[in-house]
Design an enzyme around this catalytic site. Structure first.
Site, PDB file in Angstrom:
ATOM      1  N   ASP A  89     -10.326   2.832   1.483  1.00  0.00           N
ATOM      2  CA  ASP A  89     -10.640   2.228   2.987  1.00  0.00           C
ATOM      3  C   ASP A  89     -11.373   3.265   4.017  1.00  0.00           C
ATOM      4  O   ASP A  89     -12.080   2.814   4.933  1.00  0.00           O
ATOM      5  CB  ASP A  89      -9.199   1.910   3.856  1.00  0.00           C
ATOM      6  CG  ASP A  89      -8.829   0.523   3.147  1.00  0.00           C
ATOM      7  OD1 ASP A  89      -9.412  -0.166   2.527  1.00  0.00           O
ATOM      8  OD2 ASP A  89      -7.503   0.191   3.337  1.00  0.00           O
ATOM      9  N   LYS A 126       0.620  -1.401   0.015  1.00  0.00           N
ATOM     10  CA  LYS A 126       0.150  -0.172   0.059  1.00  0.00           C
ATOM     11  C   LYS A 126       0.789   1.429  -0.088  1.00  0.00           C
ATOM     12  O   LYS A 126       0.573   2.320  -0.688  1.00  0.00           O
ATOM     13  CB  LYS A 126      -0.950   0.040   1.047  1.00  0.00           C
ATOM     14  CG  LYS A 126      -2.099  -0.865   1.029  1.00  0.00           C
ATOM     15  CD  LYS A 126      -3.223  -0.817   2.401  1.00  0.00           C
ATOM     16  CE  LYS A 126      -4.364  -1.887   2.071  1.00  0.00           C
ATOM     17  NZ  LYS A 126      -5.145  -1.537   3.210  1.00  0.00           N
TER      18      LYS A 126
HETATM   19  P1  NAP Z   1      -0.605  -2.979  10.416  1.00  0.00           P
HETATM   20  O1  NAP Z   1      -0.326  -1.849   9.539  1.00  0.00           O
HETATM   21  O2  NAP Z   1       0.488  -4.113  10.465  1.00  0.00           O
HETATM   22  O3  NAP Z   1      -0.931  -2.574  12.168  1.00  0.00           O
HETATM   23  C1  NAP Z   1      -1.155  -3.647  12.780  1.00  0.00           C
HETATM   24  C2  NAP Z   1      -1.458  -2.938  14.032  1.00  0.00           C
HETATM   25  O4  NAP Z   1      -1.815  -3.918  15.003  1.00  0.00           O
HETATM   26  C3  NAP Z   1      -0.402  -1.873  14.686  1.00  0.00           C
HETATM   27  O5  NAP Z   1      -1.169  -1.069  15.429  1.00  0.00           O
HETATM   28  C4  NAP Z   1       0.073  -3.145  15.707  1.00  0.00           C
HETATM   29  O6  NAP Z   1       0.617  -2.397  16.697  1.00  0.00           O
HETATM   30  C5  NAP Z   1      -1.077  -3.734  16.303  1.00  0.00           C
HETATM   31  N1  NAP Z   1      -0.729  -5.155  16.695  1.00  0.00           N
HETATM   32  C6  NAP Z   1      -0.360  -6.326  15.915  1.00  0.00           C
HETATM   33  N2  NAP Z   1      -0.318  -7.184  16.759  1.00  0.00           N
HETATM   34  C7  NAP Z   1      -0.585  -6.782  18.043  1.00  0.00           C
HETATM   35  C8  NAP Z   1      -0.710  -7.666  19.291  1.00  0.00           C
HETATM   36  N3  NAP Z   1      -0.263  -8.962  19.618  1.00  0.00           N
HETATM   37  N4  NAP Z   1      -1.027  -6.924  20.365  1.00  0.00           N
HETATM   38  C9  NAP Z   1      -1.414  -5.542  20.238  1.00  0.00           C
HETATM   39  N5  NAP Z   1      -1.308  -5.004  19.135  1.00  0.00           N
HETATM   40  C10 NAP Z   1      -0.847  -5.660  17.897  1.00  0.00           C
HETATM   41  O7  NAP Z   1      -1.941  -3.596   9.791  1.00  0.00           O
HETATM   42  P2  NAP Z   1      -3.000  -2.988   9.064  1.00  0.00           P
HETATM   43  O8  NAP Z   1      -2.861  -2.865   7.699  1.00  0.00           O
HETATM   44  O9  NAP Z   1      -3.337  -1.858   9.846  1.00  0.00           O
HETATM   45  O10 NAP Z   1      -4.245  -4.201   9.422  1.00  0.00           O
HETATM   46  C11 NAP Z   1      -4.795  -4.347  10.473  1.00  0.00           C
HETATM   47  C12 NAP Z   1      -5.951  -5.196  10.672  1.00  0.00           C
HETATM   48  O11 NAP Z   1      -7.174  -4.587  10.152  1.00  0.00           O
HETATM   49  C13 NAP Z   1      -5.747  -6.718   9.780  1.00  0.00           C
HETATM   50  O12 NAP Z   1      -6.419  -7.766  10.648  1.00  0.00           O
HETATM   51  C14 NAP Z   1      -6.521  -6.533   8.583  1.00  0.00           C
HETATM   52  O13 NAP Z   1      -6.969  -7.514   7.988  1.00  0.00           O
HETATM   53  C15 NAP Z   1      -7.412  -5.544   8.917  1.00  0.00           C
HETATM   54  N6  NAP Z   1      -8.156  -4.558   7.749  1.00  0.00           N
HETATM   55  C16 NAP Z   1      -9.429  -4.513   7.390  1.00  0.00           C
HETATM   56  C17 NAP Z   1      -9.607  -4.032   6.478  1.00  0.00           C
HETATM   57  C18 NAP Z   1     -11.553  -4.117   6.157  1.00  0.00           C
HETATM   58  O14 NAP Z   1     -11.681  -3.669   5.014  1.00  0.00           O
HETATM   59  N7  NAP Z   1     -12.166  -4.691   6.800  1.00  0.00           N
HETATM   60  C19 NAP Z   1      -9.012  -3.219   5.776  1.00  0.00           C
HETATM   61  C20 NAP Z   1      -7.770  -3.107   6.039  1.00  0.00           C
HETATM   62  C21 NAP Z   1      -7.230  -3.795   7.021  1.00  0.00           C
HETATM   63  P3  NAP Z   1       2.132  -2.052  16.796  1.00  0.00           P
HETATM   64  O15 NAP Z   1       2.330  -0.831  16.107  1.00  0.00           O
HETATM   65  O16 NAP Z   1       2.660  -1.977  18.292  1.00  0.00           O
HETATM   66  O17 NAP Z   1       3.011  -3.237  16.300  1.00  0.00           O
END
Ligand code: NAP
Length: 277
Positions: free
Chosen positions: A101, A65
């Site tokens: 998004d 992205k």
């Molecule tokens: P990302 O950029 O990798 O961010 C991950 C986030 O989760 C960060 O804030 C991270 O915290 C936190 N995290 C991960 N493991 C953790 C843990 N064990 N304990 C506490 N916090 C934790 O990922 P993303 O792209 O934002 O995606 C996040 C989620 O949203 C995914 O599940 C994805 O499938 C979903 N999503 C859904 C849609 C939809 O259309 N519904 C769209 C986009 C994403 P740190 O900063 O501390 O690492």
């Protein structure tokens, strides 16, 4: 035959081909939406393909992205502010990078869940890529305040600083979290905690405390009911998972590519059916 793609790696579980192909078929558009599961070194040449006449554009997912941004001829305001592109539109060989998004999240909240965020107290867990889109959406929808809590506090702090120009946004640490959640109108999980395939146990909740009477939204959609949503439902709170956001972000991309209204209900049904398999 026209083409649209999803670029990412890995792409095993993507629901996007199912919902877009169902929409093309329904509207009689001779087009196909295909997965392009590519390695980083193949990204530049894959983006060049998108300039061809027969290509509508592409969706972009993890981990590209941000990586696609320098290849765009233009970026929309939302893509610039969010700092990520999830949709590329081929406009006669010129590529526009956009982010659907944010609009997908807010449309899901308003139209699908019937929740009006204007003037509300919201708390968002997470400060990753999706969190940036959700924060952008909620601040533009005029929440009274958006508190952000993240495992890595520094990331929450820097996001709050960066988005200050959009509205009232504050990073909060663990000590404040409980009291703020109890009193909030909207709690949103944007972390990957609770998601299947995550290294963490999907039976973990993103947070143990729940609002007294607020709405609980989780942008994870696999599983359909995360532990957070199940806990919230148990105490009678209204909830929403991430499927509607996924469908609406896809519907907006579809409309930008085809210049036709997306058959949203049909896309929803196709995505839901695939998810339940
Ligand atoms: P990302 O950029 O990798 O961010 C991950 C986030 O989760 C960060 O804030 C991270 O915290 C936190 N995290 C991960 N493991 C953790 C843990 N064990 N304990 C506490 N916090 C934790 O990922 P993303 O792209 O934002 O995606 C996040 C989620 O949203 C995914 O599940 C994805 O499938 C979903 N999503 C859904 C849609 C939809 O259309 N519904 C769209 C986009 C994403 P740190 O900063 O501390 O690492």
């Amino acid at each position: 035959m026209k083409k649209a793609y999803i670029l990412g790696h890995p792409l095993g579980h993507s629901l996007s081909p199912i919902m877009h192909n169902a929409a093309f078929k329904h509207l009689g558009i001779r087009a196909e939406y295909c997965k392009k599961d590519i390695l980083p070194e193949d990204l530049p040449k894959t983006i060049e393909l998108l300039r061809q006449d027969n290509v509508f554009g592409a969706n972009v997912t993890i981990p590209y992205k941000l990586a696609v941004m320098p290849f765009m001829d233009n970026l929309s305001d939302s893509a610039k502010a969010i700092g990520a592109v999830n949709t590329i539109i081929n406009d006669n060989g010129k590529l526009l990078g956009h982010n659907t998004d944010a609009s997908g999240y807010i449309r899901a909240l308003k139209e699908n869940a019937g929740f009006e965020p204007k003037g509300k107290i919201a708390i968002m867990l997470g400060a990753g890529g999706a969190a940036r889109a959700v924060a952008y959406a909620l601040l533009n929808a005029n929440v009274e305040v958006l508190y952000i809590h993240n495992r890595t506090f520094e990331k929450a702090k820097s996001l709050a600083k960066e988005f200050k120009f959009l509205g009232n946004i504050k990073a909060i640490g663990k000590t404040e979290l409980k009291e703020k959640i109890i009193a909030c109108d909207l709690l949103i999980n944007t972390t990957s905690v609770g998601m299947e395939d995550n290294a963490k146990d999907p039976k973990t909740s993103a947070v143990e405390v729940l609002p007294n009477s607020g709405f609980v939204s989780d942008i994870v959609y696999r599983p359909a009911k995360t532990k957070l949503l199940a806990d919230a439902e148990k105490v009678g709170l209204a909830t929403q998972n991430g499927l509607a956001m996924l469908v609406y972000q896809g519907a907006q991309a579809f409309e930008m590519w085809t210049k036709q209204d997306a058959p949203v209900e049909l896309m929803f049904a196709a995505a839901l059916q695939a998810l339940e398999k």
